[in-house]
Motif scaffolding. Structure first.
Motif, PDB file in Angstrom:
ATOM      1  N   VAL A 174       1.972  -5.648  49.851  1.00  0.00           N
ATOM      2  CA  VAL A 174       1.951  -4.456  48.993  1.00  0.00           C
ATOM      3  C   VAL A 174       3.356  -3.899  48.823  1.00  0.00           C
ATOM      4  CG1 VAL A 174       1.066  -2.106  48.801  1.00  0.00           C
ATOM      5  CG2 VAL A 174      -0.434  -3.934  49.592  1.00  0.00           C
ATOM      6  N   LYS A 175       4.148  -3.929  49.895  1.00  0.00           N
ATOM      7  CA  LYS A 175       5.515  -3.424  49.786  1.00  0.00           C
ATOM      8  C   LYS A 175       6.338  -4.286  48.830  1.00  0.00           C
ATOM      9  CE  LYS A 175       8.613  -4.122  53.007  1.00  0.00           C
ATOM     10  NZ  LYS A 175       9.849  -4.563  52.331  1.00  0.00           N
ATOM     11  N   ARG A 176       6.166  -5.602  48.900  1.00  0.00           N
ATOM     12  CA  ARG A 176       6.884  -6.472  47.965  1.00  0.00           C
ATOM     13  C   ARG A 176       6.465  -6.211  46.518  1.00  0.00           C
ATOM     14  NH1 ARG A 176       6.446 -10.365  52.238  1.00  0.00           N
ATOM     15  NH2 ARG A 176       4.424 -11.053  51.433  1.00  0.00           N
ATOM     16  N   ARG A 177       5.203  -5.988  46.304  1.00  0.00           N
ATOM     17  CA  ARG A 177       4.753  -5.622  44.945  1.00  0.00           C
ATOM     18  C   ARG A 177       5.375  -4.319  44.486  1.00  0.00           C
ATOM     19  NH1 ARG A 177      -1.435  -5.184  44.751  1.00  0.00           N
ATOM     20  NH2 ARG A 177      -0.826  -4.359  42.711  1.00  0.00           N
ATOM     21  N   LEU A 178       5.436  -3.357  45.401  1.00  0.00           N
ATOM     22  CA  LEU A 178       6.046  -2.073  45.046  1.00  0.00           C
ATOM     23  C   LEU A 178       7.531  -2.246  44.758  1.00  0.00           C
ATOM     24  CD1 LEU A 178       5.661   0.973  44.740  1.00  0.00           C
ATOM     25  CD2 LEU A 178       6.076   1.201  47.205  1.00  0.00           C
ATOM     26  N   GLU A 179       8.203  -3.081  45.543  1.00  0.00           N
ATOM     27  CA  GLU A 179       9.626  -3.332  45.293  1.00  0.00           C
ATOM     28  C   GLU A 179       9.840  -4.029  43.950  1.00  0.00           C
ATOM     29  OE1 GLU A 179      10.692  -5.594  48.670  1.00  0.00           O
ATOM     30  OE2 GLU A 179      11.167  -3.848  49.942  1.00  0.00           O
ATOM     31  N   ARG A 180       8.972  -4.996  43.626  1.00  0.00           N
ATOM     32  CA  ARG A 180       9.101  -5.668  42.331  1.00  0.00           C
ATOM     33  C   ARG A 180       8.831  -4.711  41.186  1.00  0.00           C
ATOM     34  NH1 ARG A 180       6.562 -10.189  45.124  1.00  0.00           N
ATOM     35  NH2 ARG A 180       4.523  -9.480  44.395  1.00  0.00           N
TER      36      ARG A 180
END
Length: 487
Positions: A174-180
């Motif tokens: 989820v954090k990687r999605r938020l960063e993207r």
């Protein structure tokens, strides 16, 4: 034939050739001497006179043997009964019997004491052997129970670690999605800001606060608001990940400690009296390195598990909030983007020019930069040409310092060499100053060139700002899946 009242003392009065005292023995052979025995001198009134001990340290001479022979003849011709009193014993028979009885009683008492000590010692050894065996069995039982407790808590820790690893992986995704998604907003924000920047470069009457500019400003505000909310949730996700990893680290450290403790206690549990890996460790029983008690030990692991469970619950809640945030922000940005594009299509304007004047100044600046670079190269060559003369002068000075004694004279060549070195160094310093000025001038010209090129690009883009520039770059706005973090 022996005289009446005399004793066979000739063997005790014989000359002794040894430097030690005569051996005390009951065997007659021990007193035999290869030399002929001499008769006791009747005039000697002692059993063992001082002359006997003195003669033990001297070797008999022929004169002493002759004197003793004369004494022997005299003793056979002269006998006195009073000589018998010199051979009287030192103790009485009663003393002899008392001494024997005392020895008997002392021997019996010693034997009884030794027997009593032996019985008590054997009984004590048996008792201590049984006590040691029982104590060792209880210790083995306690270690076995401790191993069971460690195995139980290891299973609990392993289960919680697996759950925490799964939660960390989900939160990471989820954090990687938020960063993207946050990275995807940089493009639209840059496009909107660039459009506003180019429209601010419009000249004269074209600087109108129109509907296009209002939508662009609102678009920038919407994107920045979405970015701010994303950053806050990203910071929370990073902090939550740190907390999750900290809880996981505590669990893994506790697990590692328990694995080590289980290995050590298992090895201790399998130790026997016949094991090879045993040895003395003096004073180890006085050392107490303990840091916990059974209650605090189990509470420590239980607290770690409870902390991990609370962190997992907080992490799941944060993941749900991030999912809702991604959906909301993507809808807001996409709607405002469409409104700004509609406003752009309704207004197209052209901008007046100053392009030719900028190009002329730019060409002159480039020519001056070229000439300045040639000057810098000339100055560098001049500096390189001064290196060899300076080396020669300094080498001459250094070589002249090796002259011996009074030959080390401060003569005219020395003064001329010193002046030559200073003159060359002064020349090099001035050339370096000019080189520095030329480089600074070149930097100024380069900055001027960059400024002119920047202004020229702005003017060139301003000609087709709304139709050619702004609308062309706005075609690369991210799609809805990319705005929610999917690639």
């Amino acid at each position: 034939m022996e005289l009446m009242g005399s004793t066979l003392a000739a063997t005790y009065a014989r000359p002794n050739t040894s430097h030690f005292l005569p051996a005390i023995s009951t065997m007659a052979s021990s007193y035999r001497n290869p030399q002929p025995a001499l008769a006791m001198n009747p005039s000697a009134n002692l059993w063992r006179t001082n002359g006997y001990y003195k003669s033990s340290s001297t070797v008999p001479t022929p004169s002493s043997i002759q004197r003793e022979n004369l004494d022997l003849v005299r003793s056979k011709t002269m006998f006195y009964p009073s000589n018998r009193t010199a051979l009287t014993t030192r103790y009485t028979p009663e003393d002899w019997y008392k001494s024997n009885m005392s020895n008997y009683r002392e021997s019996e008492s010693s034997r009884k004491s030794a027997e009593r000590l032996r019985r008590d010692t054997i009984r004590m050894m048996q008792d201590k052997e049984q006590l040691t065996r029982l104590t060792q069995e209880k210790t083995n039982k306690n270690i076995g129970e401790r191993l069971n407790d460690i195995v139980f808590w290891r299973a609990e820790l392993s289960h919680e670690i697996d759950n925490m690893v799964t939660e960390i992986a989900a939160l990471n995704e989820v954090k990687r999605r938020l960063e993207r998604a946050l990275a995807e907003t940089e493009g639209p924000l840059q496009v909107s800001q660039e459009c506003l920047y180019h429209r601010e470069k419009r000249m004269s009457i074209d600087l109108v606060h129109d509907h296009v500019e209002k939508n662009l400003i609102k678009e920038v505000e919407v994107i920045k608001s979405c970015q701010e909310r994303m950053r806050r949730h990203l910071d929370r996700a990073i902090a939550q990940l740190a907390s999750n990893r900290a809880a996981q680290h505590e669990l893994e450290r506790d697990m590692s400690d328990k694995v080590t403790a289980q290995r050590i206690d298992g090895r201790c549990h399998h130790l026997r009296n016949t094991s090879d890996a045993i040895g003395y460790h003096r004073g180890i029983e006085r050392l107490d390195p303990s840091l916990s008690l059974p209650d605090s030990w189990s509470k420590f692991t239980d607290d770690n598990i409870l902390l991990s469970q609370s962190q997992r619950a907080a992490s799941q809640k944060l993941r749900d909030e991030i999912e809702i945030l991604l959906s909301t922000t993507s809808n807001e940005m996409w709607n405002q983007f469409n409104n700004a594009n509609v406003a752009f299509m309704n207004r197209v304007s052209e901008i007046a020019d100053a392009k030719n004047s900028l190009q002329t100044h730019l060409a002159k600046t480039l020519q001056e930069i070229f000439q300045t670079e040639m000057l810098i190269e000339s100055l560098k060559k001049a500096l390189r040409d001064k290196e060899c003369p300076l080396k020669v002068a300094q080498t001459r000075l250094e070589e002249r310092t090796r002259r011996p004694n009074m030959e080390l004279c401060r003569d005219n060549p020395h003064h001329r060499l010193v002046g030559e070195v200073r003159e060359i160094e002064d020349t090099i310093q001035k050339l370096q100053e000019r080189l520095m000025e030329a480089q600074n001038t070149l930097q100024t010209l380069v900055r001027t060139k960059v400024t002119l090129e920047h202004d020229l690009s702005i003017k060139a883009n301003s000609l087709f700002l709304d139709q050619e520039k702004c609308m062309s770059i706005r075609k690369s706005f991210p799609s809805m899946p990319r705005l929610v973090g999917y690639t």
